[in-house]
Design a protein around this motif. Structure first.
Motif, PDB file in Angstrom:
ATOM      1  N   THR A 159     -15.387 -10.048  20.067  1.00  0.00           N
ATOM      2  CA  THR A 159     -14.938  -9.704  18.728  1.00  0.00           C
ATOM      3  C   THR A 159     -14.511  -8.237  18.708  1.00  0.00           C
ATOM      4  O   THR A 159     -14.856  -7.467  19.601  1.00  0.00           O
ATOM      5  CB  THR A 159     -16.068  -9.977  17.699  1.00  0.00           C
ATOM      6  OG1 THR A 159     -15.601  -9.686  16.390  1.00  0.00           O
ATOM      7  CG2 THR A 159     -17.313  -9.170  17.997  1.00  0.00           C
ATOM      8  N   LYS A 160     -13.778  -7.868  17.692  1.00  0.00           N
ATOM      9  CA  LYS A 160     -13.344  -6.471  17.563  1.00  0.00           C
ATOM     10  C   LYS A 160     -14.442  -5.596  16.971  1.00  0.00           C
ATOM     11  O   LYS A 160     -14.516  -4.408  17.240  1.00  0.00           O
ATOM     12  CB  LYS A 160     -12.077  -6.381  16.696  1.00  0.00           C
ATOM     13  CG  LYS A 160     -10.859  -6.976  17.355  1.00  0.00           C
ATOM     14  CD  LYS A 160     -10.446  -6.157  18.556  1.00  0.00           C
ATOM     15  CE  LYS A 160      -9.196  -6.724  19.203  1.00  0.00           C
ATOM     16  NZ  LYS A 160      -8.872  -6.073  20.445  1.00  0.00           N
ATOM     17  N   SER A 161     -15.293  -6.198  16.119  1.00  0.00           N
ATOM     18  CA  SER A 161     -16.410  -5.429  15.550  1.00  0.00           C
ATOM     19  C   SER A 161     -17.592  -6.368  15.364  1.00  0.00           C
ATOM     20  O   SER A 161     -17.421  -7.595  15.267  1.00  0.00           O
ATOM     21  CB  SER A 161     -16.017  -4.800  14.214  1.00  0.00           C
ATOM     22  OG  SER A 161     -15.856  -5.795  13.225  1.00  0.00           O
ATOM     23  N   PHE A 162     -18.787  -5.805  15.329  1.00  0.00           N
ATOM     24  CA  PHE A 162     -19.981  -6.611  15.117  1.00  0.00           C
ATOM     25  C   PHE A 162     -21.017  -5.734  14.418  1.00  0.00           C
ATOM     26  O   PHE A 162     -21.902  -5.162  15.040  1.00  0.00           O
ATOM     27  CB  PHE A 162     -20.504  -7.174  16.443  1.00  0.00           C
ATOM     28  CG  PHE A 162     -21.311  -8.429  16.280  1.00  0.00           C
ATOM     29  CD1 PHE A 162     -20.780  -9.537  15.647  1.00  0.00           C
ATOM     30  CD2 PHE A 162     -22.600  -8.505  16.763  1.00  0.00           C
ATOM     31  CE1 PHE A 162     -21.525 -10.705  15.499  1.00  0.00           C
ATOM     32  CE2 PHE A 162     -23.345  -9.661  16.628  1.00  0.00           C
ATOM     33  CZ  PHE A 162     -22.806 -10.759  15.993  1.00  0.00           C
TER      34      PHE A 162
ATOM     35  N   LEU B 201     -21.861  -2.673  30.545  1.00  0.00           N
ATOM     36  CA  LEU B 201     -21.123  -2.379  29.319  1.00  0.00           C
ATOM     37  C   LEU B 201     -21.661  -1.126  28.648  1.00  0.00           C
ATOM     38  O   LEU B 201     -22.713  -0.604  29.003  1.00  0.00           O
ATOM     39  CB  LEU B 201     -21.222  -3.567  28.355  1.00  0.00           C
ATOM     40  CG  LEU B 201     -20.744  -4.911  28.902  1.00  0.00           C
ATOM     41  CD1 LEU B 201     -20.902  -5.993  27.843  1.00  0.00           C
ATOM     42  CD2 LEU B 201     -19.305  -4.818  29.367  1.00  0.00           C
ATOM     43  N   ALA B 202     -20.942  -0.668  27.647  1.00  0.00           N
ATOM     44  CA  ALA B 202     -21.354   0.501  26.865  1.00  0.00           C
ATOM     45  C   ALA B 202     -22.054   0.038  25.585  1.00  0.00           C
ATOM     46  O   ALA B 202     -21.860  -1.092  25.129  1.00  0.00           O
ATOM     47  CB  ALA B 202     -20.122   1.346  26.515  1.00  0.00           C
ATOM     48  N   GLU B 203     -22.842   0.907  25.026  1.00  0.00           N
ATOM     49  CA  GLU B 203     -23.484   0.676  23.718  1.00  0.00           C
ATOM     50  C   GLU B 203     -24.189  -0.676  23.634  1.00  0.00           C
ATOM     51  O   GLU B 203     -24.062  -1.408  22.655  1.00  0.00           O
ATOM     52  CB  GLU B 203     -22.458   0.818  22.592  1.00  0.00           C
ATOM     53  CG  GLU B 203     -21.802   2.184  22.538  1.00  0.00           C
ATOM     54  CD  GLU B 203     -20.704   2.274  21.499  1.00  0.00           C
ATOM     55  OE1 GLU B 203     -20.796   1.597  20.450  1.00  0.00           O
ATOM     56  OE2 GLU B 203     -19.746   3.034  21.729  1.00  0.00           O
ATOM     57  N   THR B 204     -24.961  -1.001  24.663  1.00  0.00           N
ATOM     58  CA  THR B 204     -25.655  -2.283  24.684  1.00  0.00           C
ATOM     59  C   THR B 204     -26.908  -2.259  23.812  1.00  0.00           C
ATOM     60  O   THR B 204     -27.543  -1.218  23.643  1.00  0.00           O
ATOM     61  CB  THR B 204     -26.071  -2.670  26.117  1.00  0.00           C
ATOM     62  OG1 THR B 204     -26.878  -1.634  26.648  1.00  0.00           O
ATOM     63  CG2 THR B 204     -24.861  -2.912  26.977  1.00  0.00           C
TER      64      THR B 204
ATOM     65  N   LYS C 182     -20.316  -3.281  24.544  1.00  0.00           N
ATOM     66  CA  LYS C 182     -18.925  -2.907  24.273  1.00  0.00           C
ATOM     67  C   LYS C 182     -18.163  -2.722  25.583  1.00  0.00           C
ATOM     68  O   LYS C 182     -18.617  -2.044  26.497  1.00  0.00           O
ATOM     69  CB  LYS C 182     -18.899  -1.616  23.465  1.00  0.00           C
ATOM     70  CG  LYS C 182     -17.542  -1.247  22.963  1.00  0.00           C
ATOM     71  CD  LYS C 182     -17.615  -0.054  22.030  1.00  0.00           C
ATOM     72  CE  LYS C 182     -16.252   0.208  21.442  1.00  0.00           C
ATOM     73  NZ  LYS C 182     -16.280   1.317  20.500  1.00  0.00           N
ATOM     74  N   THR C 183     -16.978  -3.361  25.644  1.00  0.00           N
ATOM     75  CA  THR C 183     -16.076  -3.176  26.782  1.00  0.00           C
ATOM     76  C   THR C 183     -15.033  -2.138  26.374  1.00  0.00           C
ATOM     77  O   THR C 183     -15.118  -1.557  25.292  1.00  0.00           O
ATOM     78  CB  THR C 183     -15.374  -4.505  27.156  1.00  0.00           C
ATOM     79  OG1 THR C 183     -14.481  -4.872  26.102  1.00  0.00           O
ATOM     80  CG2 THR C 183     -16.375  -5.617  27.404  1.00  0.00           C
TER      81      THR C 183
ATOM     82  N   GLU D 263     -13.099  -4.585  23.529  1.00  0.00           N
ATOM     83  CA  GLU D 263     -13.750  -5.418  22.525  1.00  0.00           C
ATOM     84  C   GLU D 263     -15.262  -5.355  22.673  1.00  0.00           C
ATOM     85  O   GLU D 263     -15.780  -4.698  23.573  1.00  0.00           O
ATOM     86  CB  GLU D 263     -13.296  -6.881  22.654  1.00  0.00           C
ATOM     87  CG  GLU D 263     -11.860  -7.126  22.273  1.00  0.00           C
ATOM     88  CD  GLU D 263     -11.486  -8.582  22.400  1.00  0.00           C
ATOM     89  OE1 GLU D 263     -11.475  -9.263  21.358  1.00  0.00           O
ATOM     90  OE2 GLU D 263     -11.219  -9.036  23.519  1.00  0.00           O
ATOM     91  N   ILE D 264     -15.930  -6.095  21.809  1.00  0.00           N
ATOM     92  CA  ILE D 264     -17.381  -6.239  21.860  1.00  0.00           C
ATOM     93  C   ILE D 264     -17.683  -7.649  22.341  1.00  0.00           C
ATOM     94  O   ILE D 264     -17.090  -8.616  21.864  1.00  0.00           O
ATOM     95  CB  ILE D 264     -17.999  -5.981  20.490  1.00  0.00           C
ATOM     96  CG1 ILE D 264     -17.761  -4.520  20.079  1.00  0.00           C
ATOM     97  CG2 ILE D 264     -19.501  -6.300  20.490  1.00  0.00           C
ATOM     98  CD1 ILE D 264     -18.100  -4.212  18.657  1.00  0.00           C
ATOM     99  N   VAL D 265     -18.602  -7.763  23.294  1.00  0.00           N
ATOM    100  CA  VAL D 265     -19.020  -9.065  23.825  1.00  0.00           C
ATOM    101  C   VAL D 265     -20.400  -9.372  23.234  1.00  0.00           C
ATOM    102  O   VAL D 265     -21.276  -8.517  23.216  1.00  0.00           O
ATOM    103  CB  VAL D 265     -19.060  -9.056  25.356  1.00  0.00           C
ATOM    104  CG1 VAL D 265     -19.621 -10.364  25.891  1.00  0.00           C
ATOM    105  CG2 VAL D 265     -17.680  -8.782  25.927  1.00  0.00           C
TER     106      VAL D 265
END
Length: 157
Positions: free
Chosen positions: A37-40, A119-122, A142-143, A146-148
């Motif tokens: 997703t683009k944001s979560f 990833l970042a900001e896990t 965060k990639t 996007e956000i996974v």
């Protein structure tokens, strides 16, 4: 550190969950689903949690209003899961067949951890409600684009 693309991470996660997809702290089958997703944001987490609860709870189920979000680090969540599997492997009695499930669990958690750790900001978020058996689980990272999110609805009575 180079952060991979969302597409590469989603493909890797789907490969991981193909063979073994069971979250050990759940009292029922709680398979992870993977999405990007683009944001979560927190409201989006609560919305996704409510959707999972409605899907599992049926037509008469009422989603609790008070559902706080508690976030932990990857290491806080995965260390006890990995340690539990290591103990099961170490104490397995009998033949090789008794090692299959704890060994698969160990591999599953280590691979999930390693993939999200790239990833970042896990973070790992749990959405819980008093007097409700369901707990929303969201593993988020965060990639570059996007956000996974890996998510499941756990059952914990």
């Amino acid at each position: 550190m180079t952060v991979p693309t969302a597409g590469a991470i989603v493909a890797a996660l789907r490969t991981i969950i193909r063979d073994y997809n069971y979250w050990g702290t759940s009292e029922s089958d709680s398979p992870l689903t993977i999405r990007r997703t683009k944001s979560f944001t927190d409201p989006q987490i609560l919305s996704a949690d409510a959707s999972m609860r409605r899907r599992i709870g049926g037509a008469s189920y009422q989603v609790p209003i008070d559902r706080p979000i508690a976030c932990k680090t990857l290491i806080e969540v995965f260390t006890p899961l990995v340690d539990g599997c290591k103990s099961e492997v170490a104490s397995a009695m009998g033949g090789i067949e008794n090692l299959r499930l704890p060994a698969e669990g160990l591999e599953y958690y280590v691979q999930l951890y390693s993939t999200f750790a790239s990833l970042a900001e896990t973070k790992v978020c749990f959405v819980d409600a008093p007097n409700d058996p369901y707990v929303g689980l969201f593993i988020i990272g965060k990639t570059i684009d996007e956000i996974v999110v890996a998510q499941a609805l756990l059952v914990q009575t």
